[in-house]
Motif scaffolding. Structure first.
Motif, PDB file in Angstrom:
ATOM      1  N   PRO A 146       1.134  -1.447  -0.053  1.00  0.00           N
ATOM      2  CA  PRO A 146       0.244  -0.040  -0.101  1.00  0.00           C
ATOM      3  C   PRO A 146       1.054   1.689  -0.170  1.00  0.00           C
ATOM      4  O   PRO A 146       1.362   1.483   0.717  1.00  0.00           O
ATOM      5  CB  PRO A 146      -0.663  -0.091   1.523  1.00  0.00           C
ATOM      6  CG  PRO A 146       0.110  -0.715   2.588  1.00  0.00           C
ATOM      7  CD  PRO A 146       0.633  -2.210   1.485  1.00  0.00           C
ATOM      8  N   LYS A 147       0.074   1.977  -1.019  1.00  0.00           N
ATOM      9  CA  LYS A 147       1.188   3.507  -1.021  1.00  0.00           C
ATOM     10  C   LYS A 147       1.116   4.112   0.245  1.00  0.00           C
ATOM     11  O   LYS A 147      -0.124   4.492   0.898  1.00  0.00           O
ATOM     12  CB  LYS A 147       0.392   4.408  -2.053  1.00  0.00           C
ATOM     13  CG  LYS A 147       0.773   4.381  -3.025  1.00  0.00           C
ATOM     14  CD  LYS A 147       0.590   4.586  -4.678  1.00  0.00           C
ATOM     15  CE  LYS A 147       1.051   4.101  -5.412  1.00  0.00           C
ATOM     16  NZ  LYS A 147       0.323   5.406  -6.656  1.00  0.00           N
ATOM     17  N   LYS A 148       2.220   4.969   0.772  1.00  0.00           N
ATOM     18  CA  LYS A 148       2.002   5.819   2.162  1.00  0.00           C
ATOM     19  C   LYS A 148       1.495   6.776   1.346  1.00  0.00           C
ATOM     20  O   LYS A 148       2.399   7.783   0.573  1.00  0.00           O
ATOM     21  CB  LYS A 148       3.570   5.886   3.109  1.00  0.00           C
ATOM     22  CG  LYS A 148       4.246   4.885   3.368  1.00  0.00           C
ATOM     23  CD  LYS A 148       5.553   4.081   3.846  1.00  0.00           C
ATOM     24  CE  LYS A 148       6.096   3.040   4.458  1.00  0.00           C
ATOM     25  NZ  LYS A 148       7.554   3.302   4.471  1.00  0.00           N
ATOM     26  N   PRO A 149       0.709   7.810   2.388  1.00  0.00           N
ATOM     27  CA  PRO A 149       0.372   8.698   2.227  1.00  0.00           C
ATOM     28  C   PRO A 149       1.630  10.143   1.948  1.00  0.00           C
ATOM     29  O   PRO A 149       2.409   9.562   3.358  1.00  0.00           O
ATOM     30  CB  PRO A 149      -0.748   9.160   3.319  1.00  0.00           C
ATOM     31  CG  PRO A 149      -0.969   8.039   4.311  1.00  0.00           C
ATOM     32  CD  PRO A 149       0.035   7.023   3.605  1.00  0.00           C
ATOM     33  N   SER A 150       1.496  10.751   1.721  1.00  0.00           N
ATOM     34  CA  SER A 150       2.917  11.923   1.190  1.00  0.00           C
ATOM     35  C   SER A 150       2.545  12.849   2.852  1.00  0.00           C
ATOM     36  O   SER A 150       1.492  13.084   2.953  1.00  0.00           O
ATOM     37  CB  SER A 150       2.277  12.537   0.400  1.00  0.00           C
ATOM     38  OG  SER A 150       2.679  11.887  -1.089  1.00  0.00           O
ATOM     39  N   LYS A 151       3.613  13.135   2.967  1.00  0.00           N
ATOM     40  CA  LYS A 151       3.553  14.203   3.896  1.00  0.00           C
ATOM     41  C   LYS A 151       3.039  15.546   3.499  1.00  0.00           C
ATOM     42  O   LYS A 151       3.054  16.380   1.995  1.00  0.00           O
ATOM     43  CB  LYS A 151       5.052  14.364   4.903  1.00  0.00           C
ATOM     44  CG  LYS A 151       5.617  13.192   5.218  1.00  0.00           C
ATOM     45  CD  LYS A 151       7.282  13.295   6.105  1.00  0.00           C
ATOM     46  CE  LYS A 151       7.622  11.740   6.646  1.00  0.00           C
ATOM     47  NZ  LYS A 151       8.532  12.044   7.285  1.00  0.00           N
ATOM     48  N   PRO A 152       1.846  15.840   4.323  1.00  0.00           N
ATOM     49  CA  PRO A 152       1.630  17.911   4.506  1.00  0.00           C
ATOM     50  C   PRO A 152       2.764  18.785   4.413  1.00  0.00           C
ATOM     51  O   PRO A 152       4.318  18.244   5.032  1.00  0.00           O
ATOM     52  CB  PRO A 152       0.610  17.854   5.371  1.00  0.00           C
ATOM     53  CG  PRO A 152       1.260  17.091   6.413  1.00  0.00           C
ATOM     54  CD  PRO A 152       2.100  15.924   5.645  1.00  0.00           C
ATOM     55  N   VAL A 153       3.302  19.554   3.119  1.00  0.00           N
ATOM     56  CA  VAL A 153       4.442  20.139   2.226  1.00  0.00           C
ATOM     57  C   VAL A 153       3.292  21.454   2.959  1.00  0.00           C
ATOM     58  O   VAL A 153       4.418  22.667   3.604  1.00  0.00           O
ATOM     59  CB  VAL A 153       5.251  20.312   0.747  1.00  0.00           C
ATOM     60  CG1 VAL A 153       5.582  21.212   0.667  1.00  0.00           C
ATOM     61  CG2 VAL A 153       4.848  19.119   0.640  1.00  0.00           C
ATOM     62  N   PHE A 154       2.817  22.122   2.907  1.00  0.00           N
ATOM     63  CA  PHE A 154       1.851  23.246   2.601  1.00  0.00           C
ATOM     64  C   PHE A 154       0.361  23.427   4.070  1.00  0.00           C
ATOM     65  O   PHE A 154      -0.460  22.173   4.231  1.00  0.00           O
ATOM     66  CB  PHE A 154       1.949  23.752   1.614  1.00  0.00           C
ATOM     67  CG  PHE A 154       2.675  24.044   1.004  1.00  0.00           C
ATOM     68  CD1 PHE A 154       3.359  25.618   1.001  1.00  0.00           C
ATOM     69  CD2 PHE A 154       2.815  23.241  -0.365  1.00  0.00           C
ATOM     70  CE1 PHE A 154       3.981  25.507  -0.597  1.00  0.00           C
ATOM     71  CE2 PHE A 154       3.533  22.892  -1.224  1.00  0.00           C
ATOM     72  CZ  PHE A 154       4.006  24.301  -1.427  1.00  0.00           C
ATOM     73  N   ALA A 155       0.477  24.339   4.868  1.00  0.00           N
ATOM     74  CA  ALA A 155      -0.434  24.396   6.036  1.00  0.00           C
ATOM     75  C   ALA A 155      -0.921  25.909   5.296  1.00  0.00           C
ATOM     76  O   ALA A 155      -0.271  26.765   5.153  1.00  0.00           O
ATOM     77  CB  ALA A 155       0.443  24.443   7.576  1.00  0.00           C
TER      78      ALA A 155
END
Length: 118
Positions: free
Chosen positions: A73-82
C-alpha cells in the motif's frame, strides 16, 4: 432487417423489446454454433481414433497460473503546506490545489510562507 430510419422511428419500448429479442437469438445461435463445433471436432478426432475426452488435457498437466505480486500500500505523502489561518488544513503539494491555498496565493501570500518546516 431494419433500416436506420425505421429504427429511429421506433419507440423506446419497441427498441428495448427488439434488443431483448436479439439477445435471446444470440444466445440460441451461440449454443447452436457450440454444438456444431463440438460435433465437427469430435468427427475429426474420431478419424484419429480418439474421443474429445481422450485428447483434452487433465487439469493437473496445465501450467499453474502465477500469482500476481501484491503491491505494498502506498504511504500517504507528508503535508508540505499549511493554511496560515487554520493549521489543521494541509496540502502535500501534489494534485489539485485546495481552495484555501489558491485563496491565499490570490491574496498575495507567498507559497514559501505557507511551507511547513520540520
Amino acid at each position: 432487417m431494419f433500416t436506420k430510419d425505421e429504427l429511429k422511428s421506433m419507440s423506446r419500448k419497441e427498441l428495448e423489446k427488439l434488443l431483448a429479442d436479439v439477445q435471446k437469438a444470440l444466445v440460441t445461435v451461440k449454443a447452436r454454433d457450440h454444438r456444431e463445433a463440438r460435433k465437427a471436432a469430435a468427427k475429426v478426432v474420431a478419424e484419429y481414433g480418439f474421443s474429445l475426452d481422450d485428447i483434452s488435457e487433465p487439469a493437473s498437466s496445465q501450467p499453474q497460473k502465477t500469482k500476481a505480486k501484491k503491491k505494498a500500500p502506498k504511504k500517504p505523502s507528508k503535508p508540505v503546506f499549511a493554511n496560515p489561518e487554520d493549521r489543521s488544513q494541509t496540502w502535500t503539494g501534489k494534485g489539485r490545489q485546495p481552495n484555501w491555498y489558491r485563496d491565499q496565493v490570490a491574496q498575495g501570500t507567498a507559497p514559501d510562507t505557507m511551507r511547513i518546516t520540520s
